[in-house]
Design a protein around this motif. Structure first.
Motif, mmCIF file in Angstrom:
data_model
loop_
_atom_site.group_PDB
_atom_site.id
_atom_site.type_symbol
_atom_site.label_atom_id
_atom_site.label_comp_id
_atom_site.label_asym_id
_atom_site.label_seq_id
_atom_site.Cartn_x
_atom_site.Cartn_y
_atom_site.Cartn_z
ATOM 1 N N GLY A 76 -10.329 4.316 71.211
ATOM 2 C CA GLY A 76 -11.771 4.293 70.987
ATOM 3 C C GLY A 76 -12.528 4.488 72.280
ATOM 4 N N TRP A 84 -17.164 4.585 69.138
ATOM 5 C CA TRP A 84 -16.272 5.060 68.074
ATOM 6 C C TRP A 84 -14.873 4.505 68.240
ATOM 7 C CZ3 TRP A 84 -12.032 7.856 69.595
ATOM 8 C CH2 TRP A 84 -12.060 8.349 70.898
ATOM 9 N N VAL A 85 -14.141 4.550 67.137
ATOM 10 C CA VAL A 85 -12.760 4.108 67.151
ATOM 11 C C VAL A 85 -11.946 5.103 66.337
ATOM 12 C CG1 VAL A 85 -13.080 2.598 65.148
ATOM 13 C CG2 VAL A 85 -11.286 2.091 66.745
ATOM 14 N N GLU A 185 -11.687 8.195 61.913
ATOM 15 C CA GLU A 185 -12.546 7.932 63.067
ATOM 16 C C GLU A 185 -13.846 7.326 62.550
ATOM 17 O OE1 GLU A 185 -12.841 10.888 66.090
ATOM 18 O OE2 GLU A 185 -10.700 11.391 65.990
ATOM 19 N N SER A 187 -17.709 5.861 63.643
ATOM 20 C CA SER A 187 -18.657 5.837 64.755
ATOM 21 C C SER A 187 -20.007 5.270 64.363
ATOM 22 C CB SER A 187 -18.821 7.242 65.343
ATOM 23 O OG SER A 187 -19.401 8.084 64.397
#
Ligand code: GAL
Length: 683
Positions: A76, A84-85, A185, A187
């Motif tokens: 992230g 984000w991750v 993902e 975010s």
């Protein structure tokens, strides 16, 4: 290429920051892993709700498992105002959840989690809960009050080691416009995020851990599990009392009456003060309701009128924008909640009001403030939107806790963290099938849902809707616009009455399921996904033993899938076998099935749950669905206070061999009298 080398290579390309770094995972409780990316916000979903995790229950549940290398392969970062991750995703993996949903449980591609009223598109939901479970046996919860965007299997990172090989569209007819990305993902427009990975592999345990992290589940007051009826807008006190008397005269159950707009001296925006034209003597009105054994629930929304007696006290906590020109207090601030709480307690609750319906806190875009609105706690309009309902529920929860009195209310927008606040979601979106899907989806997001009945095109639709409503968290007829009553459709009036009576009869079983929710985090309504991985959205488990498969108007028969084992018809006790079956229930019948061997604790048919438990002894009947009977569970407590938190509750095993209850834990002296045993296993 190792991850670090990859990041190094990308750094050399000048794109390092955008691709983030490995996350520092820390185990916070059994089965829960937490990581922080960047600088997470001070106001999060969990901080807005302010309810601590049930640590001892998490410990009791113990640890589980995650897919191999899951944490190691997560990354992230933050970049240009976004946090984000990135979490691993397998091509055959399925992602379920992300809030209250109308059209299915599985989520793919892009999901934008934003609080709004149902119906405009699939993303808008009254509960944008950032929690999902995976078919690979784990869960993900992002503890952020920001609107979040999920990219599920889309958005391939440059150089990601599992990217598919690029194809040549000129020559390859199988060219894929959406090459699979081995990642979810997530975010947000934020300086950081806090994320939890929740161990499985059993999905029910993932959900339990999530709910326990949020403080557990709701345990409503007993009376609130009876039938609710909301009167028409602008009804006056005499009309409301007459309506209650009409229920009694016709022999229809009633436990809670809901007042709609009209009781405030002004509303839209609201004053939260009585309209003395329609309610000339509110105190006496509340006494009259109590005499009839009926609880009173008051409608309100969040915009405060200048004419409200709370207005000047709340003014210092106002946000920059309004709702219908009403001031929006920042209820994430303790001071604002205290003003709201004191007013509600003194003016209504101390006089007998049992709870509230928090309307329009989800908004419809044009009704609520813009995303750049400013609130005194330092949060913007977009964040406030995600948690406005949570903050109002918290204010009420604090008020009722202080009085050692439980409440159950309604709310049109909620989020993670509010599980224990005992508020049930409802909506103006009035599609029966979609209402059922929403009910099923609550089991994956720690919310409750009232698929309320308002109106119908014909009597068939009326009774089918009534049947769905009566086997949900809260059974309610909302007559605010149509002034409907449960007997409005004459040909199915008796069937409506019997359906409500059956809900009341199931009270001991239902209350036990709620106790499991509160103490173990087990959802009351469970999608088949939590039972055996099935993705059905038109049938669900109600507690441990019952399966409900509602019908829709126009449907003469339907298929339903029974999970492994033998099943019986709840009403007749007849064996229905296993697997996929086709049923053609009569109009009067709600299709309910029971796992063979179950013992189901029930009441005799009663008109009021509240009045029933005021008696010194309560007759209970136990239906058994043999032949091979298993012990059943029964929970009890006073049903009114929070004394259960101090051990004043009782868990019983219903022992079908000795035909008795065996107390397993707790020290509440139950009112349930010697049970009457009814064998349903003769056929
Ligand atoms: C709507 C709400 C309805 C009813 C109505 C009253 O927003 O969803 O249930 O309360 O307001 O005006």
């Amino acid at each position: 290429m190792s991850e670090m080398t990859l990041i190094g290579t990308l750094a050399a390309l000048g794109v390092s920051q955008a691709f983030g770094s490995p996350l520092g995972w820390k185990q916070t409780d059994s089965g829960l892993w937490q990581a922080k990316i960047g600088k997470p916000d001070k106001v999060t979903l969990l901080s807005a709700a302010g309810v601590p995790p049930q640590k001892s229950k998490l410990r009791e549940l113990g640890g589980g498992k995650l897919p191999k290398d899951f944490l190691k392969e997560s990354s992230g970062g933050t970049f240009d105002g976004k946090a984000w991750v990135r979490l691993p995703l397998e091509p055959d993996e399925k992602i379920y959840g992300l809030g209250l949903r109308l059209r299915g449980l599985e989520r793919r591609d892009i999901v934008r989690l934003r609080m709004d009223h149902f119906g405009k598109n699939e993303d808008q939901t009254h509960a944008p809960v950032p929690f999902y479970v995976s078919s690979k046996g784990y869960g993900v919860f992002v503890n952020s009050a920001r609107p979040l965007t999920y990219y599920i299997g889309v958005g391939n990172q440059l150089g990601a080691k599992q990217n598919p090989k690029p194809q040549d569209r000129n020559t390859d007819p199988g060219w894929d416009p959406q090459p699979f990305s081995h990642a979810v993902e997530i975010s947000a427009d934020a300086s950081g995020l806090e994320i939890y990975i929740i161990e499985g592999p059993e999905l029910i345990k993932v959900v339990q851990r999530f709910n326990l992290l949020c403080g557990g589940g709701a345990l409503p007051p007993k009376q609130s599990l009876g039938f609710w009826h909301r009167v028409r807008t602008m009804a006056d006190s005499q009309e409301v009392l007459n309506e209650m008397d009409e229920f009694k005269k016709r022999g229809f159950p009633l436990d809670v009456i809901g007042l709609e707009p009209g009781w405030h001296s002004k509303s839209y925006p609201c004053t939260y003060d009585w309209n003395t034209k329609l309610f000339p003597n509110p105190d006496d009105f509340l006494v009259q309701c109590q005499k009839r054994g009926v609880n009173v629930n008051l409608w309100e929304n969040g915009g405060v009128s200048e004419q409200s007696s709370m207005f000047s006290a709340l003014k210092p906590y106002a946000g920059s924008h309004t709702e219908w020109l009403g001031m929006i207090p920042d209820y994430t601030k303790t001071e604002a909640r205290t003003i709201y709480s004191n007013h509600h307690e003194a003016t209504h609750i101390a006089k007998g009001v049992s709870g509230y319906k928090l309307d329009e806190v989800d908004g419809y875009d044009v009704w609520l403030w813009p995303d750049h609105a400013q609130f005194p706690s330092g949060i913007n309009g977009a964040t406030m939107r995600q948690i406005f309902g949570v903050a109002m529920q918290r204010a009420l929860s604090e008020t009722f806790q202080k009085r050692n009195q439980r409440t159950m209310g309604l709310v049109r927008g909620t989020n993670a963290g509010a599980q224990t606040f005992d508020h049930v979601i409802y909506s103006d979106h009035y599609d029966h099938r979609e209402f059922l899907c929403a009910l099923v989806s609550t089991g994956l997001c720690g919310t409750m849902w009232a698929p309320e009945i308002r109106s119908a095109n014909n009597s068939e639709e009326w009774i089918r809707r009534m049947q769905t409503s009566c086997f949900a968290h809260l059974a309610q007829l909302n007559g605010w616009a149509d002034a409907t009553k449960p007997w409005s459709y004459e040909s199915v009036a008796e069937a409506s009455k019997q359906t409500i009576l059956l809900r009341n009869q199931l009270f001991p079983y239902l209350y036990t399921a709620f106790a499991q929710y509160a103490q173990e985090g087990k959802s009351v309504i469970r999608p088949m996904l939590l039972e055996d991985g099935g993705a059905e959205i038109d049938q669900f488990m109600l507690g441990d033993e019952l399966l409900v498969a509602p019908m829709f108007a126009g449907q003469k028969s339907r298929n339903l899938r029974l999970p492994a084992g033998q099943w019986r018809d709840f009403h007749t006790g007849k064996s229905v076998g296993s697997g996929v079956i086709t049923i053609s229930p009569s109009l009067e019948t709600t299709p309910i099935y029971v796992r063979e061997g179950a013992t189901i604790p029930m009441l005799n048919p009663v008109l009021s749950i509240g009045e029933t438990f005021k008696q010194p002894k309560v007759q209970v009947q136990i239906r058994t669905y043999g032949p091979q009977l298993r012990p059943g569970l029964l929970y009890d407590d006073d049903g009114i206070t929070f004394n259960f938190k101090k051990g004043e509750y009782s868990w019983f095993t219903i022992d079908p061999t000795t035909k008795s209850f065996k107390q397993m834990s707790g020290n509440y002296r139950t009112k349930y009298a010697e049970p009457k045993w009814i064998s349903m296993s003769t056929k």
